[in-house]
Design an enzyme around this catalytic site. Structure first.
Site, short mmCIF file in Angstrom:
data_model
loop_
_atom_site.label_atom_id
_atom_site.label_comp_id
_atom_site.label_asym_id
_atom_site.label_seq_id
_atom_site.Cartn_x
_atom_site.Cartn_y
_atom_site.Cartn_z
N LYS A 1 -76.24 -16.05 0.22
CA LYS A 1 -77.53 -16.75 0.34
C LYS A 1 -78.63 -15.82 0.81
O LYS A 1 -79.78 -15.98 0.41
CB LYS A 1 -77.42 -17.96 1.27
CG LYS A 1 -76.70 -19.13 0.63
CD LYS A 1 -77.00 -20.44 1.34
CE LYS A 1 -76.27 -21.59 0.68
NZ LYS A 1 -76.36 -22.84 1.45
N LYS B 1 -68.00 -21.58 -11.33
CA LYS B 1 -67.90 -23.00 -10.96
C LYS B 1 -69.13 -23.76 -11.49
O LYS B 1 -70.23 -23.22 -11.50
CB LYS B 1 -67.86 -23.07 -9.43
CG LYS B 1 -67.45 -24.39 -8.87
CD LYS B 1 -67.30 -24.29 -7.35
CE LYS B 1 -67.66 -25.61 -6.70
NZ LYS B 1 -67.61 -25.59 -5.26
N LYS C 1 -74.76 -27.23 -9.13
CA LYS C 1 -76.02 -27.97 -9.26
C LYS C 1 -77.22 -27.03 -9.25
O LYS C 1 -78.31 -27.43 -9.59
CB LYS C 1 -76.13 -29.06 -8.20
CG LYS C 1 -75.91 -28.64 -6.78
CD LYS C 1 -75.86 -29.88 -5.86
CE LYS C 1 -75.44 -29.46 -4.45
NZ LYS C 1 -75.33 -30.56 -3.53
#
Ligand code: TRP
Length: 334
Positions: free
Chosen positions: A115, A197, A200
């Site tokens: 992140k 994966k 969203k």
């Protein structure tokens, strides 16, 4: 019976549109687990502001996620469904636990590394201590079991370390939680890159099925799903695209990969993809209908939010008071 049942805690962030992966990999399991445990399902809005958010959008999405929990089949009278920010104990316990967590431990967190690379202009202290707030979420409710994705395993291990560290100093204060990682088949991959994966936050809208996608969109995305040039429906690692589609099919129909491979022997990918698409449409339709119905029940949802925040708060305060006493904060004069 309440009090004898084990406690389960899990949470989801309300950023981004939930995908089929979130449903099949998490929400659907939550509903199944709800029978066995006393459950707390949290909308972790405090975690979301570690990345800059639009306030109106964050509020809207938080409500939408909470509504979706109910639409997916979680009865809000039996499952405590609530907003993290409505129970102040999360932030209060997080502060205390920060003082029992080492910089080195947080520096090792792969999600922090990822992140901070992605948001290089905003590497704030909250992003760094994100896992400590997550530990507070879990430990506040004395949770025995925490269903999470594999990507959260490292955070859960840290939670256990913090709990054990605290307990070794002050006695048995926290239940040391176990992770629950579900079935491997429930890991749904991107339709455009089956090595990744389904997420969203994927920039390619064709990579993910969103829970509110309409049937035409769903069918189109499956039609475009990346497969391979083997031209046979087989369940093997060498055909990750097809394997993912079979996993999705199985998760939606409770059938086995063998069964599906047999059905599509000698058939092309076109038929197969259409069948997977239809299975997904069938699973999402009732969910969407219920969501749209609940969306209009403003008072009902408001009531759920209020009641469950009070209920969660009641549990949380017990742990918090105990912890405050253990670390030496003066008792309040009544
Ligand atoms: N960090 C989790 C995620 O991104 C969300 C989360 C926050 C959570 N607190 C939690 C999950 C407590 C389980 C338990 O998926």
């Amino acid at each position: 019976m309440l009090g004898e049942e084990k406690i389960l805690f899990s949470g989801m962030q309300s950023t981004g549109n939930l995908t089929l992966g979130n449903y099949l990999g998490a929400l659907k399991n939550w509903v199944a687990l709800a029978e066995e445990y006393t459950t707390f399902y949290c909308v972790v809005d405090e975690h979301s502001i570690t990345v800059r958010q639009d306030p109106a959008e964050l509020r809207r999405r938080a409500r939408s996620l909470l509504t979706l929990y109910i639409a997916a089949g979680l009865d809000p009278d039996k499952n405590c469904i609530f907003y993290q920010s409505h129970v102040s104990g999360h932030a209060e316990l997080a502060w205390i636990l920060n003082c029992f967590t080492y910089m080195g431990e947080l520096q090792r967190m792969t999600q922090f590394k990822d992140k901070s690379a992605k948001h290089a202009d905003n590497i704030n202290a909250g992003l760094f201590t994100y896992p400590v707030l997550m530990a507070a979420d879990i430990l506040l409710y004395q949770a025995d079991v925490v269903p999470v994705g594999k990507d959260q395993q490292q955070h859960l291990e840290l939670t256990r370390d913090i709990a054990q560290r605290f307990n070794s100093i002050y006695g048995d204060v926290f239940t040391v939680p176990e992770g629950y990682y579900g079935k491997s088949g429930a890991r749904i991959m991107s339709l455009q890159d089956p090595e990744k994966k389904m997420s969203k936050s994927d920039e390619n809208p064709n990579a993910s099925i969103y829970l509110m996608d309409d049937p035409d969109t769903i069918m189109r995305k499956f039609k475009r799903a990346v497969t391979d040039c083997e031209a046979r429906v087989a369940y093997r690692d060498e055909q990750p695209g097809v394997k993912n589609l079979i996993d999705i099919f199985c998760a939606c129909t409770d059938r086995t990969p063998d069964d599906i491979v047999k059905e599509f022997e000698g058939k092309g990918y076109g038929d197969f993809k259409a069948a997977v698409g239809e299975a997904v449409v069938d699973v999402l339709r009732p969910l969407q209908d219920e969501y749209h119905r609940l969306e209009k029940e403003k008072d009902y949802i408001d009531g759920v939010i209020k009641r469950n925040a009070e209920k969660a708060g009641g549990y949380a305060i017990k742990t918090l008071r105990k912890v405050q006493k253990k670390v030496g904060f003066p008792e309040k004069v009544r």
